[in-house]
Design a protein around this motif. Sequence first.
Motif, short mmCIF file in Angstrom:
data_model
loop_
_atom_site.label_atom_id
_atom_site.label_comp_id
_atom_site.label_asym_id
_atom_site.label_seq_id
_atom_site.Cartn_x
_atom_site.Cartn_y
_atom_site.Cartn_z
N ARG A 109 1.04 -1.16 0.00
CA ARG A 109 0.16 -0.19 0.06
C ARG A 109 0.73 1.12 0.08
O ARG A 109 0.65 2.22 -0.65
CB ARG A 109 -0.79 -0.16 1.37
N LEU A 110 2.09 1.20 0.76
CA LEU A 110 2.72 2.48 0.85
C LEU A 110 3.47 2.69 -0.36
O LEU A 110 3.63 3.74 -1.02
CB LEU A 110 3.95 1.86 1.83
N GLN A 111 3.90 1.68 -1.19
CA GLN A 111 4.80 1.96 -2.37
C GLN A 111 3.53 2.37 -3.51
O GLN A 111 3.89 3.25 -4.10
CB GLN A 111 5.30 0.58 -2.96
N ARG A 112 2.41 1.84 -3.56
CA ARG A 112 1.37 2.56 -4.54
C ARG A 112 1.05 3.60 -4.01
O ARG A 112 0.71 4.50 -5.21
CB ARG A 112 0.41 1.29 -4.63
N ALA A 113 0.92 4.12 -2.93
CA ALA A 113 0.41 5.50 -2.42
C ALA A 113 1.54 6.44 -2.93
O ALA A 113 1.38 7.58 -2.97
CB ALA A 113 0.17 5.65 -1.09
N HIS A 114 2.62 5.97 -3.13
CA HIS A 114 3.90 7.09 -3.53
C HIS A 114 4.11 6.87 -5.02
O HIS A 114 5.05 7.44 -5.53
CB HIS A 114 5.35 6.54 -2.58
N GLY A 115 3.05 6.42 -5.55
CA GLY A 115 3.14 6.41 -7.08
C GLY A 115 3.86 5.30 -7.67
O GLY A 115 4.34 5.38 -9.21
N VAL A 116 4.48 4.21 -7.11
CA VAL A 116 5.20 3.05 -7.76
C VAL A 116 4.04 2.15 -8.61
O VAL A 116 3.06 1.86 -8.19
CB VAL A 116 5.94 2.19 -6.60
N ASP A 117 4.51 1.85 -9.70
CA ASP A 117 3.70 0.89 -10.53
C ASP A 117 4.01 -0.54 -9.99
O ASP A 117 5.16 -0.99 -10.49
CB ASP A 117 4.08 0.85 -12.06
N LEU A 118 3.59 -1.13 -8.91
CA LEU A 118 3.96 -2.31 -8.34
C LEU A 118 3.12 -3.43 -8.71
O LEU A 118 2.14 -3.61 -9.03
CB LEU A 118 3.62 -2.37 -6.82
N ARG A 119 3.90 -4.34 -9.49
CA ARG A 119 3.29 -5.77 -10.04
C ARG A 119 3.95 -6.96 -9.27
O ARG A 119 5.05 -7.29 -9.17
CB ARG A 119 3.89 -5.86 -11.45
N CYS A 120 3.03 -7.44 -8.49
CA CYS A 120 3.18 -8.58 -7.48
C CYS A 120 2.66 -10.06 -8.07
O CYS A 120 1.75 -9.68 -8.94
CB CYS A 120 2.70 -8.45 -6.23
N GLY A 121 3.26 -11.11 -7.83
CA GLY A 121 2.79 -12.34 -8.43
C GLY A 121 3.15 -12.63 -9.79
O GLY A 121 2.56 -13.34 -10.45
N VAL A 122 4.33 -11.88 -10.24
CA VAL A 122 4.65 -11.84 -11.83
C VAL A 122 6.25 -11.94 -11.46
O VAL A 122 6.60 -11.59 -10.76
CB VAL A 122 4.21 -10.86 -12.57
N THR A 123 6.83 -12.56 -12.88
CA THR A 123 8.24 -12.56 -13.03
C THR A 123 8.35 -11.82 -14.37
O THR A 123 7.57 -11.87 -15.20
CB THR A 123 8.54 -13.98 -13.23
#
Length: 455
Positions: A198-212
């Motif tokens: 949540r912190l990363q996304r709130a700071h504008g990071v395009d976070l992709r989890c569960g992927v390689t």
Amino acid sequence: MSDDLKSGRIVIVGASLAGLRAAETLRDEGFTGDLTLVGDEPHPPYDRPPLSKQVLLGRVPAADVGLPARRPVDARWKLGVRASGLDPATKEVLLRNGERLPFDRLLIATGTRARPWPHPEEARLDGVLTVRTLDDAHRLAERLDAGPRRVLVIGAGFTGSEIASACRERGLAVTVAERGPAPLVGALGGTLGAFAARLQRAHGVDLRCGVTVTSLTGDGGRLTGAELSDGSRIDADVAVVALGAVRNTEWLADTGLAAGPRGVACDAGCRAFDMYGIVTDDVFVAGDVARFPHPLFEYQMLALEHWGNAVAQAEVAAHNMVNPGPRRRPHLAVPAFWSSQFGLNIKSIGVPTFSDQVTVAQGSVEEGRLVVVYGYRGRITAAVSVNRAKWLEHYRHLIETAAPFPPAPGAADRPAAPKVVPSDVPDPRVLSHGPTVALTGHLPDRRLAVVRPMA
């Protein structure tokens, strides 16, 4: 006190934090003999934590992160040359340049290196980088200064998350790709992993989890982007590979020591084991490359990639190298670690991955100031603070005394009835990065068949 231990020849392989602090301690303890430090980098010892923090933010030049010497060590420094082998029969360290260094006692402090991108051709693309060394950080800082359109960070452990934080603070677009369910989950478990996401996304990071990241793409030798396992594509001109660390043990192959991908196994006094589990008296280990048993964690073998552990273990190893048996002491420090990212200060005490339950003992996730306490089989094994570090000494005492979990209410800002949930520590195989603490009871790495002579 044995005068023989205060003289002779000591070689330290590894000229970084652990090697320097060990050399200083040896002289403090009265060692007057010949002392040699070997390092594969051409630079004198320097501090690594600022490389993924202040250096990438442009606040500190990479050239200014040298470690201050606490005292003169009166040593021969062999920098820019790699150790290539060890001859236990003649007690010599073999160097890549063909030189052989005789020793009476040896300290192995070779640490770790960044895990490279597994496809060599893609790894050679201009724009594909890692961050482990001073030169690595300098190269990445230059790329960030140039204002790339997008930075791709592969792996959301502490290093990857700190790099993403630096990119956002610089105003750069950044995508983070993580195989696991959340950032930091491999080190801190599910509760703080979800908080970090949540912190990363709130700071504008395009976070992709569960992927390689399945492949890095390029044009004319330059990185252009990446393809992901979910079929999507990222356009990026810088990719930082943050897939954890590799312990530098290959040079010890066929030496008879209990050395392998997990590190070099040693006892609590930092004396290396051979492959049959017999302790040596002339080979010691310290820092990130060491695996040692800790009674607070059921004598499992701990391997730590922590700054404080490297210092404390190096000092214990050096003390034991120049003192006889009755004066030797164990390395039983409680692991501690810190990170600064996205405006928060995260500090850890104990081993969060050695847990089955957690509770938010103070503060709350919503306010972003909290202490999460970890338990294993009904006793406290770790605590992690977010912008609330003043409480960690209290929890250190609870860990050291095997206090019951969950902790009893008492402080004004503790919940009267804290909620206890599973710690959700994932299997490391589902992560794209490694945890900063690894526990394993398997010693040594190599399985042997014991052949007994016939009567």
